[in-house]
Design a protein around this motif. Structure first.
Motif, PDB file in Angstrom:
ATOM      1  N   ALA A 161      98.604  36.242  52.397  1.00  0.00           N
ATOM      2  CA  ALA A 161      98.310  34.993  51.694  1.00  0.00           C
ATOM      3  C   ALA A 161      97.807  33.907  52.627  1.00  0.00           C
ATOM      4  N   ASP A 162      98.227  33.929  53.885  1.00  0.00           N
ATOM      5  CA  ASP A 162      97.813  32.875  54.817  1.00  0.00           C
ATOM      6  C   ASP A 162      96.312  32.923  55.094  1.00  0.00           C
ATOM      7  N   THR A 163      95.777  34.121  55.174  1.00  0.00           N
ATOM      8  CA  THR A 163      94.356  34.270  55.528  1.00  0.00           C
ATOM      9  C   THR A 163      93.484  34.646  54.353  1.00  0.00           C
ATOM     10  N   GLY A 164      94.101  35.012  53.221  1.00  0.00           N
ATOM     11  CA  GLY A 164      93.311  35.520  52.107  1.00  0.00           C
ATOM     12  C   GLY A 164      92.820  36.933  52.327  1.00  0.00           C
ATOM     13  N   GLU A 165      93.418  37.637  53.270  1.00  0.00           N
ATOM     14  CA  GLU A 165      92.962  38.985  53.627  1.00  0.00           C
ATOM     15  C   GLU A 165      93.447  40.014  52.622  1.00  0.00           C
ATOM     16  N   VAL A 166      92.538  40.878  52.193  1.00  0.00           N
ATOM     17  CA  VAL A 166      92.872  42.062  51.408  1.00  0.00           C
ATOM     18  C   VAL A 166      92.168  43.228  52.083  1.00  0.00           C
ATOM     19  N   TRP A 176      91.301  36.321  41.383  1.00  0.00           N
ATOM     20  CA  TRP A 176      91.461  37.597  42.067  1.00  0.00           C
ATOM     21  C   TRP A 176      90.940  37.520  43.495  1.00  0.00           C
ATOM     22  N   HIS A 177      91.523  38.355  44.334  1.00  0.00           N
ATOM     23  CA  HIS A 177      91.084  38.573  45.710  1.00  0.00           C
ATOM     24  C   HIS A 177      90.966  40.080  45.842  1.00  0.00           C
TER      25      HIS A 177
END
Length: 825
Positions: free
Chosen positions: A172-177, A149-150
């Motif tokens: 998805a490129d940075t893992g940013e949520v 999970w993110h």
């Protein structure tokens, strides 16, 4: 003239913040839209999406119900396990955003200990996504294909019955949520990129709502996340070619200073000999040198020299005396330098010059007389607006100026409409073809929008004007830079222009036009965030215009330096705001609160943060300045009087005077009183209320929407003798507001007019009267809604002795909070 500080009890900051959390614009479709549902009806049992061609199916136990939404209808969930689902398998987005307007039913806090879903997909635990509230937290989880999970989560209080625009964003490129509300990040999380394990939503459904009800939903959108904005050449603090601009300015400044100095000496010689009346047209002090010098000194701080202040004072000395001794022509009205000098120094001579400029007969009568209806006078009309704003912000002739400026704004919008329907689109028209006058008109309206009243007619008119300029008036020069038409008529099938050339190329005028592009880009970014790519296009155009200016600008006269750079400070502020430059020691001009300004070593002017000292903070029309001594009565509305309570200021007994009690509810500040039944009111002695000049201020949240169906008198307040004598009365009816005052002779003074409102939104209302000029004014969130100036009742001042002022009465208006009565010496 005296000034005082605002009482700390007003809750003003919170009130202004809440005023901005109202309805956002409906979400429009873009090329990146995968799904949009306007939520205009409850699916029975299915409905097709508005974009994306997706079938939405009713699921769960029972239907929700329709309610008033942000745009048209919305769905209000009323029971458990009501939700609506649609397939999300076609939306495998590596960079995505889910947006929705939401109105919470349950307040934040530890009692809300149930999971209430914004949305969730079928397979929570892998290749899935969910967002929900729990207590006063909001959670957003995305599970990638590996089951990892993110997430982003954190504390985020909210008010019930207030519409918010939520955005749930992943990359998805940075893992940013990220979770964003009303355009502001609530919280954000970055984890290692999951580009090698992208979520897959194949064979899943998305559920809107689910399990326990969250509240109401409207305008739901799924699309591609836009990439972060990157400023050109990697600089968010300054636009491209800034150093080249500074070099050109600094090279010509000595010539400009010399011109001011020589004319300053000439001015005093002429005045001492009384041989003639000096003039300012096309002289070194024309076009308001102090505006540019003040703003430029702020931008190049601390390298600004004492010369800037010295020559600002010299130019202002001439302008101030000119305005006091001669009625200037419409194109000779320059208020900014006088305004800056007055507020920064407190010297009365600058105030006197501004007052003379704003109150002369030929100034105040022109727009109310012939009205400058034709676009040939667009420059003069724009200057009327600019002067009027300076007067408003300095409390000069405020009532007449408000009437004047509202009329002038109407006319200026008419001028832009004439440009739009005339010279830009019809090349056979014989209108004056003056791009820079369009620019001046736009900048005057933008200043009015930003500083006085967010008139919703202005942004679309700015858009149509800048679009027309770009398509019809732009000139691309040999070096790929941009210029605009300067001045020409189309007469007898040929162009006639004052420069005797087929195309009047004049890049000097670019920055009288370009800032409007930057402003509209910023406005679009803040008000329609999913169209950020379109906003970026307008900012790119403003930068092209800027580049063309820096490449092509030339100066031959000292006054040109001030004219062509008049709005450079505006442009830079919009540019920095667009690219996210935050308040700091190097950019205090971006500080938007007094505390942030002071924390970074700046001085708060009342409107802006600056390095220069401030002697008289800007007050203007937003709120009358009051102290605790001037606050005669203050009631927080923290509890329902049973049967009475003592006011927080003034020591007045507030007693129940109606039928059934109201109830407490979440307020603008802590609790509020919410009226739910007819003939509920709470009254207090009105004998202490001044008759000649006063204000009643209150936070109000309407229960009944505006419109012809709201056909009952719903009272803000009334005093006992309403309709007879010595009484006050304010109420809503249909989509109108009314404010009456009856003087001691029984004569009624009133202000009334159309004023729509939204239910579920807190507003700060002010009802003000002034016997000296017969004024009745109603303000909402600092902006004047309606106003009446009638014959002075100075000889027949109302007396409220022996009366009671009732808050509420007859049919319920809604909720009340933070009620004031303010008097003046």
């Amino acid at each position: 003239m005296t000034w005082s500080t605002k009482t700390t009890l007003t809750g003003l900051g919170l009130a202004l913040a809440l005023a901005l959390i109202g309805p956002s614009l409906a979400l429009s479709e873009t090329a990146s839209t995968s799904f949009r549902w306007a939520v205009e009806s409850v699916p029975q049992p299915t409905v097709w999406s508005d974009a994306g061609n997706v079938l939405i199916t009713k699921a769960g136990t029972s239907d929700a119900q329709l309610t008033t939404g942000i745009a048209g209808n919305a769905i209000q969930q009323t029971g458990n396990h009501q939700y609506y689902k649609f397939p999300i398998g076609s939306m495998n987005l590596d960079k995505g955003v889910i947006r929705m307007h939401v109105k919470h039913t349950i307040p934040s806090g530890p009692d809300g200990n149930t999971y209430r879903n914004f949305f969730r997909t079928t397979n929570i635990g892998a290749n899935s996504i969910t967002a929900y509230t729990y207590n006063n937290y909001i959670f957003f989880y995305i599970y990638d294909a590996s089951g990892t999970w993110h997430r982003a989560f954190g504390q985020a209080t909210w008010s019930v019955d207030v519409w918010y625009l939520y955005e749930f964003i992943w990359d998805a490129d940075t893992g940013e949520v990220t979770i964003r509300r009303d355009g502001v990040d609530l919280f954000q999380s970055f984890t290692p990129s999951w580009s090698s394990a992208l979520p897959s939503f194949a064979n899943q459904d998305m559920f809107i709502g689910h399990v326990y009800p969250l509240g109401a939903f409207d305008e739901i959108y799924i699309g591609q996340k836009e990439d972060n904005l990157e400023p050109p050449e990697g600089s968010a603090n300054y636009p491209p070619e800034w150093d080249a601009f500074v070099e050109k300015i600094n090279t010509f400044l000595p010539t400009a200073y010399l011109g001011i100095n020589n004319y300053y000496d000439e001015f005093y010689l002429l005045m001492s000999n009384q041989s003639s009346v000096f003039n300012i047209n096309k002289k070194p002090i024309y076009y308001d040198p102090a505006k540019f010098l003040f703003e430029y000194s702020e931008l190049v701080w601390p390298s600004a020299t004492v010369d800037m202040k010295l020559y600002s004072e010299k130019s202002n000395e001439i302008l101030s005396d000119y305005y006091k001794n001669k009625n200037p022509a419409g194109y000779e009205r320059f208020p900014y330098g006088l305004f800056y000098m007055w507020h920064n120094s407190g010297e009365e001579k600058w105030y006197d010059g501004l007052e003379a400029l704003a109150t002369q007969q030929n100034f105040t009568d022109i727009p109310l007389g012939n009205g400058y209806p034709t676009i040939g006078y667009s420059r003069e009309l724009a200057y009327i607006i600019e002067v009027s704003i300076g007067a408003l912000k300095s409390n000069i002739n405020a009532n007449n100026t408000l009437i004047l400026i509202r009329h002038a704004v109407d006319l200026a919008l008419g001028h832009l409409d004439q440009f739009h329907t005339g010279i830009f689109l019809d090349q056979t028209a014989s209108h004056v073809r003056q791009s820079f006058m369009v620019g001046i008109t736009m900048m005057a309206l933008i200043e009015y929008y930003d500083r006085v009243d967010r008139d919703d007619r202005i942004p679309p008119m700015i858009k149509s004007s800048i679009d027309d300029l770009w398509h019809q008036q732009k000139i691309v020069l040999g070096n790929d830079t941009i210029s605009f038409w300067a001045w020409a008529d189309y007469t007898n099938n040929q162009w006639i222009n004052n420069e005797n050339r087929p195309y009047p190329n004049h890049p000097n005028l670019n920055m009288m036009i370009g800032p409007a592009y930057a402003w509209y880009a910023l406005w679009l970014k803040e008000n329609d965030p999913q169209n950020i790519s379109i906003a970026k296009e307008y900012m790119d155009k403003s930068i092209q215009i800027w580049d063309g200016y820096v490449a092509g600008v030339y100066f031959t006269r000292p006054d040109e330096l001030w004219e062509f750079n008049k709005y450079i400070g505006n442009f830079l502020k919009y540019y920095r705001s667009f690219y996210g430059v935050t308040c700091g020691i190097e950019s205090i001009g971006q500080c938007v609160t007094e505390q942030a300004c002071e924390n970074n070593g700046g001085n708060w002017s009342g409107e802006r943060c600056q390095h220069a000292p401030v002697a008289v903070p800007v007050s203007g029309i937003k709120f009358p300045e009051d102290t605790e001594e001037q606050t005669l009565f203050y009631w927080t509305c923290e509890s329902v009087p049973s049967p009475s309570v003592i006011s927080d200021i003034g020591g007045k007994t507030i007693a129940k005077t109606g039928g059934n009690d109201a109830v407490t509810a979440a307020g603008d500040v802590d609790n509020a009183i919410h009226y739910t039944q007819t003939h509920v009111s709470y009254g207090f002695d009105a004998g202490f209320v001044p008759g000649d000049k006063g204000i009643i201020r209150m936070h109000v949240k309407h229960d009944i929407p505006s419109g012809p169906d709201a056909s009952r008198w719903r009272v803000f307040f009334k005093s006992t003798n309403t309709g007879v004598a010595n009484a006050l009365y304010a109420y809503q009816y249909n989509n109108y507001l009314y404010f009456y005052l009856y003087d001691s002779t029984g004569t009624m003074r009133r202000a009334y007019g159309q004023a729509t409102w939204q239910t579920g939104t807190w507003y700060l209302y002010e009802f003000e009267w002034d016997a000296a000029n017969g004024a009745l004014i109603v303000r909402r969130d600092g902006n004047i809604l309606l106003q009446s100036i009638s014959t002075s009742w100075l000889e027949a001042v109302p007396s409220f002795v022996g009366q009671t002022i009732k808050i509420g009465d007859v049919y319920p208006l809604g909720a009340y909070d933070e009620i004031y009565v303010i008097g003046f010496d």
